[in-house]
Design a protein around this motif. Sequence first.
Motif, PDB file in Angstrom:
ATOM      1  N   TYR A 155     -38.796  96.723 -52.812  1.00  0.00           N
ATOM      2  CA  TYR A 155     -38.664  95.355 -53.329  1.00  0.00           C
ATOM      3  C   TYR A 155     -37.351  94.732 -52.881  1.00  0.00           C
ATOM      4  CZ  TYR A 155     -42.461  96.668 -56.439  1.00  0.00           C
ATOM      5  OH  TYR A 155     -43.657  97.088 -56.939  1.00  0.00           O
ATOM      6  N   ARG A 156     -37.332  93.424 -52.763  1.00  0.00           N
ATOM      7  CA  ARG A 156     -36.126  92.676 -52.436  1.00  0.00           C
ATOM      8  C   ARG A 156     -35.390  92.382 -53.738  1.00  0.00           C
ATOM      9  NH1 ARG A 156     -37.072  87.624 -48.714  1.00  0.00           N
ATOM     10  NH2 ARG A 156     -37.702  89.299 -47.350  1.00  0.00           N
ATOM     11  N   CYS A 157     -34.133  92.786 -53.837  1.00  0.00           N
ATOM     12  CA  CYS A 157     -33.321  92.572 -55.033  1.00  0.00           C
ATOM     13  C   CYS A 157     -32.173  91.633 -54.663  1.00  0.00           C
ATOM     14  CB  CYS A 157     -32.787  93.896 -55.549  1.00  0.00           C
ATOM     15  SG  CYS A 157     -31.889  93.739 -57.102  1.00  0.00           S
ATOM     16  N   PHE A 158     -32.166  90.451 -55.259  1.00  0.00           N
ATOM     17  CA  PHE A 158     -31.141  89.458 -54.942  1.00  0.00           C
ATOM     18  C   PHE A 158     -29.817  89.808 -55.600  1.00  0.00           C
ATOM     19  CE2 PHE A 158     -35.079  87.113 -54.243  1.00  0.00           C
ATOM     20  CZ  PHE A 158     -34.843  86.667 -52.951  1.00  0.00           C
ATOM     21  N   THR A 159     -28.744  89.573 -54.868  1.00  0.00           N
ATOM     22  CA  THR A 159     -27.399  89.911 -55.324  1.00  0.00           C
ATOM     23  C   THR A 159     -26.763  88.732 -56.066  1.00  0.00           C
ATOM     24  OG1 THR A 159     -26.399  89.119 -53.280  1.00  0.00           O
ATOM     25  CG2 THR A 159     -27.051  91.444 -53.332  1.00  0.00           C
ATOM     26  N   GLU A 160     -25.611  89.006 -56.678  1.00  0.00           N
ATOM     27  CA  GLU A 160     -24.856  87.953 -57.353  1.00  0.00           C
ATOM     28  C   GLU A 160     -24.528  86.819 -56.381  1.00  0.00           C
ATOM     29  OE1 GLU A 160     -20.694  87.365 -59.838  1.00  0.00           O
ATOM     30  OE2 GLU A 160     -21.283  89.368 -59.193  1.00  0.00           O
ATOM     31  N   GLN A 161     -24.211  87.167 -55.136  1.00  0.00           N
ATOM     32  CA  GLN A 161     -23.907  86.172 -54.102  1.00  0.00           C
ATOM     33  C   GLN A 161     -25.038  85.152 -53.975  1.00  0.00           C
ATOM     34  OE1 GLN A 161     -22.536  87.596 -50.157  1.00  0.00           O
ATOM     35  NE2 GLN A 161     -24.324  86.563 -49.320  1.00  0.00           N
ATOM     36  N   TYR A 162     -26.272  85.640 -53.921  1.00  0.00           N
ATOM     37  CA  TYR A 162     -27.422  84.744 -53.784  1.00  0.00           C
ATOM     38  C   TYR A 162     -27.589  83.871 -55.022  1.00  0.00           C
ATOM     39  CZ  TYR A 162     -32.098  82.908 -53.496  1.00  0.00           C
ATOM     40  OH  TYR A 162     -33.165  82.064 -53.488  1.00  0.00           O
ATOM     41  N   HIS A 163     -27.488  84.484 -56.200  1.00  0.00           N
ATOM     42  CA  HIS A 163     -27.670  83.720 -57.440  1.00  0.00           C
ATOM     43  C   HIS A 163     -26.631  82.606 -57.558  1.00  0.00           C
ATOM     44  CE1 HIS A 163     -30.833  86.210 -59.022  1.00  0.00           C
ATOM     45  NE2 HIS A 163     -30.113  87.290 -58.819  1.00  0.00           N
ATOM     46  N   LEU A 164     -25.398  82.872 -57.165  1.00  0.00           N
ATOM     47  CA  LEU A 164     -24.353  81.845 -57.222  1.00  0.00           C
ATOM     48  C   LEU A 164     -24.648  80.715 -56.233  1.00  0.00           C
ATOM     49  CD1 LEU A 164     -21.196  84.075 -57.637  1.00  0.00           C
ATOM     50  CD2 LEU A 164     -22.210  82.544 -59.348  1.00  0.00           C
ATOM     51  N   LYS A 165     -25.178  81.054 -55.045  1.00  0.00           N
ATOM     52  CA  LYS A 165     -25.547  80.013 -54.072  1.00  0.00           C
ATOM     53  C   LYS A 165     -26.683  79.161 -54.615  1.00  0.00           C
ATOM     54  CE  LYS A 165     -26.524  82.061 -50.243  1.00  0.00           C
ATOM     55  NZ  LYS A 165     -26.750  82.496 -48.875  1.00  0.00           N
ATOM     56  N   ARG A 166     -27.620  79.792 -55.325  1.00  0.00           N
ATOM     57  CA  ARG A 166     -28.751  79.061 -55.894  1.00  0.00           C
ATOM     58  C   ARG A 166     -28.265  78.066 -56.940  1.00  0.00           C
ATOM     59  NH1 ARG A 166     -33.284  82.524 -58.581  1.00  0.00           N
ATOM     60  NH2 ARG A 166     -31.646  82.738 -60.098  1.00  0.00           N
ATOM     61  N   GLY A 167     -27.271  78.472 -57.741  1.00  0.00           N
ATOM     62  CA  GLY A 167     -26.611  77.528 -58.631  1.00  0.00           C
ATOM     63  C   GLY A 167     -27.151  77.386 -60.039  1.00  0.00           C
ATOM     64  N   TYR A 168     -28.122  78.203 -60.429  1.00  0.00           N
ATOM     65  CA  TYR A 168     -28.643  78.122 -61.791  1.00  0.00           C
ATOM     66  C   TYR A 168     -29.278  79.453 -62.162  1.00  0.00           C
ATOM     67  CZ  TYR A 168     -33.231  77.633 -59.628  1.00  0.00           C
ATOM     68  OH  TYR A 168     -34.365  77.854 -58.891  1.00  0.00           O
ATOM     69  N   CYS A 169     -29.473  79.663 -63.462  1.00  0.00           N
ATOM     70  CA  CYS A 169     -30.117  80.883 -63.961  1.00  0.00           C
ATOM     71  C   CYS A 169     -31.607  80.618 -64.134  1.00  0.00           C
ATOM     72  CB  CYS A 169     -29.501  81.293 -65.298  1.00  0.00           C
ATOM     73  SG  CYS A 169     -30.242  82.778 -66.006  1.00  0.00           S
ATOM     74  N   CYS A 170     -32.439  81.522 -63.632  1.00  0.00           N
ATOM     75  CA  CYS A 170     -33.888  81.368 -63.748  1.00  0.00           C
ATOM     76  C   CYS A 170     -34.430  82.010 -65.029  1.00  0.00           C
ATOM     77  CB  CYS A 170     -34.589  81.972 -62.536  1.00  0.00           C
ATOM     78  SG  CYS A 170     -34.360  83.757 -62.370  1.00  0.00           S
ATOM     79  N   GLU A 171     -33.545  82.667 -65.775  1.00  0.00           N
ATOM     80  CA  GLU A 171     -33.886  83.311 -67.043  1.00  0.00           C
ATOM     81  C   GLU A 171     -34.996  84.358 -66.901  1.00  0.00           C
ATOM     82  OE1 GLU A 171     -34.456  80.259 -70.003  1.00  0.00           O
ATOM     83  OE2 GLU A 171     -32.344  79.715 -69.935  1.00  0.00           O
ATOM     84  N   SER A 172     -34.962  85.099 -65.796  1.00  0.00           N
ATOM     85  CA  SER A 172     -35.933  86.171 -65.569  1.00  0.00           C
ATOM     86  C   SER A 172     -35.342  87.551 -65.829  1.00  0.00           C
ATOM     87  CB  SER A 172     -36.442  86.114 -64.124  1.00  0.00           C
ATOM     88  OG  SER A 172     -37.179  84.938 -63.921  1.00  0.00           O
ATOM     89  N   GLY A 173     -34.067  87.605 -66.191  1.00  0.00           N
ATOM     90  CA  GLY A 173     -33.424  88.890 -66.436  1.00  0.00           C
ATOM     91  C   GLY A 173     -33.057  89.626 -65.157  1.00  0.00           C
ATOM     92  N   CYS A 174     -32.630  88.904 -64.159  1.00  0.00           N
ATOM     93  CA  CYS A 174     -32.289  89.488 -62.857  1.00  0.00           C
ATOM     94  C   CYS A 174     -31.188  90.543 -62.998  1.00  0.00           C
ATOM     95  CB  CYS A 174     -31.824  88.407 -61.892  1.00  0.00           C
ATOM     96  SG  CYS A 174     -33.082  87.158 -61.566  1.00  0.00           S
ATOM     97  N   ARG A 175     -31.293  91.588 -62.211  1.00  0.00           N
ATOM     98  CA  ARG A 175     -30.364  92.716 -62.255  1.00  0.00           C
ATOM     99  C   ARG A 175     -28.923  92.291 -61.997  1.00  0.00           C
ATOM    100  NH1 ARG A 175     -32.132  97.679 -58.639  1.00  0.00           N
ATOM    101  NH2 ARG A 175     -33.770  97.594 -60.192  1.00  0.00           N
ATOM    102  N   HIS A 176     -28.702  91.329 -61.114  1.00  0.00           N
ATOM    103  CA  HIS A 176     -27.346  90.926 -60.732  1.00  0.00           C
ATOM    104  C   HIS A 176     -27.026  89.496 -61.172  1.00  0.00           C
ATOM    105  CE1 HIS A 176     -26.987  94.593 -58.459  1.00  0.00           C
ATOM    106  NE2 HIS A 176     -28.127  94.324 -57.852  1.00  0.00           N
TER     107      HIS A 176
END
Length: 56
Positions: free
Chosen positions: A22-43
């Motif tokens: 599986y593809r696991c997105f990092t903190e770097q990606y989440h910060l670039k996206r700019g918002y929380c999707c509220e899915s409980g992502c690992r990073h």
Amino acid sequence: MSFFKKRIPLEEGDYYTTPEGYRCFTEQYHLKRGYCCESGCRHCPYGFDKKTGKQL
């Protein structure tokens, strides 16, 4: 009016592949996206707790 979210091009360091394939997105990606999707992502850098449904 567009209902689609802006597509973010993937760069090195945005994700890694888990041993299960599986593809696991990092903190770097989440910060670039700019918002929380509220899915409980690992990073999740936004501190969302899926158990409580709240951001810390």
